[in-house]
Design a protein around this motif. Sequence first.
Motif, PDB file in Angstrom:
ATOM      1  N   VAL A  23     -31.496   7.013 -34.720  1.00 32.04           N
ATOM      2  CA  VAL A  23     -31.158   7.588 -35.852  1.00 32.04           C
ATOM      3  C   VAL A  23     -30.644   7.109 -36.985  1.00 32.04           C
ATOM      4  N   CYS A  24     -31.459   7.273 -38.289  1.00 34.36           N
ATOM      5  CA  CYS A  24     -30.905   6.620 -39.205  1.00 34.36           C
ATOM      6  C   CYS A  24     -29.964   7.247 -40.000  1.00 34.36           C
ATOM      7  N   ILE A  25     -28.720   7.150 -40.340  1.00 36.81           N
ATOM      8  CA  ILE A  25     -28.033   7.979 -41.068  1.00 36.81           C
ATOM      9  C   ILE A  25     -28.300   8.018 -42.567  1.00 36.81           C
ATOM     10  N   GLU A  26     -28.754   7.306 -42.819  1.00 37.27           N
ATOM     11  CA  GLU A  26     -29.281   7.304 -44.511  1.00 37.27           C
ATOM     12  C   GLU A  26     -30.217   8.196 -44.632  1.00 37.27           C
ATOM     13  N   CYS A  27     -31.351   8.170 -43.983  1.00 32.02           N
ATOM     14  CA  CYS A  27     -32.630   8.616 -44.589  1.00 32.02           C
ATOM     15  C   CYS A  27     -32.843   9.895 -43.453  1.00 32.02           C
ATOM     16  N   GLY A  28     -32.319   9.823 -42.128  1.00 32.23           N
ATOM     17  CA  GLY A  28     -32.440  10.809 -41.206  1.00 32.23           C
ATOM     18  C   GLY A  28     -33.504  10.734 -40.445  1.00 32.23           C
TER      19      GLY A  28
ATOM     20  N   VAL B  27     -28.353   2.455 -39.470  1.00 32.46           N
ATOM     21  CA  VAL B  27     -29.200   2.236 -40.612  1.00 32.46           C
ATOM     22  C   VAL B  27     -30.505   1.670 -40.333  1.00 32.46           C
ATOM     23  N   CYS B  28     -31.436   2.208 -40.703  1.00 32.94           N
ATOM     24  CA  CYS B  28     -32.929   1.670 -40.444  1.00 32.94           C
ATOM     25  C   CYS B  28     -33.195   0.568 -41.195  1.00 32.94           C
ATOM     26  N   SER B  29     -34.198  -0.249 -40.938  1.00 32.69           N
ATOM     27  CA  SER B  29     -34.570  -1.589 -41.617  1.00 32.69           C
ATOM     28  C   SER B  29     -34.898  -1.141 -43.068  1.00 32.69           C
ATOM     29  N   TYR B  30     -35.529  -0.231 -43.275  1.00 33.69           N
ATOM     30  CA  TYR B  30     -35.885   0.450 -44.487  1.00 33.69           C
ATOM     31  C   TYR B  30     -34.910   0.757 -45.395  1.00 33.69           C
ATOM     32  N   CYS B  31     -33.925   1.230 -44.925  1.00 35.35           N
ATOM     33  CA  CYS B  31     -32.865   1.737 -45.672  1.00 35.35           C
ATOM     34  C   CYS B  31     -31.823   0.545 -46.006  1.00 35.35           C
ATOM     35  N   GLN B  32     -31.854  -0.304 -45.086  1.00 34.25           N
ATOM     36  CA  GLN B  32     -31.065  -1.654 -45.173  1.00 34.25           C
ATOM     37  C   GLN B  32     -31.652  -2.299 -46.511  1.00 34.25           C
TER      38      GLN B  32
END
Length: 139
Positions: free
Chosen positions: A89-94, A130-135
């Motif tokens: 679960v990415c806490i940035e983009c959900g 945090v997913c790779s995209y948001c990183q």
Amino acid sequence: MTDYAALLKESELKATFQRINILETIEGHGHMSIDAIYEEVVKTHPSLSLATVYKNIILMVEKGVLVEVSIAGKKPKYELLKEDHIHLVCIECGEVEDKPKNSAADELFISMAKQENFTLNKKQINLYGVCSYCQEAVA
Ligand SMILES: [Zn+2]
Ligand SMILES: [Zn+2]
């Protein structure tokens, strides 16, 4: 393609057109918030209210057709009941990503429950980060 009508009947729910539409929408996306589900479903049923969609989703969670996935600091998402799996679960983009269940982790939980004399009914493993995209977006 899942037979949603049969799925609902198995769970002692009437297979209404609205419920089938909600399930179709969720399965097409994987994991969705109630707002996102409503936005999709209302395209086919313009007269449908958010409250009705909400009520149907909560009922289908109670009956075990749908599963709620909590997201820290955001609205929960819903998915169809599937085989046990792990969530990233990415806490940035959900964004919620399904990963196959891990048998080593599974063994750990089963032995832990046994040790604690705890009857395990269901388990949901959510890993938050945090997913790779948001990183990349941050960099
Ligand atoms: Zn993300
Ligand atoms: Zn999932």
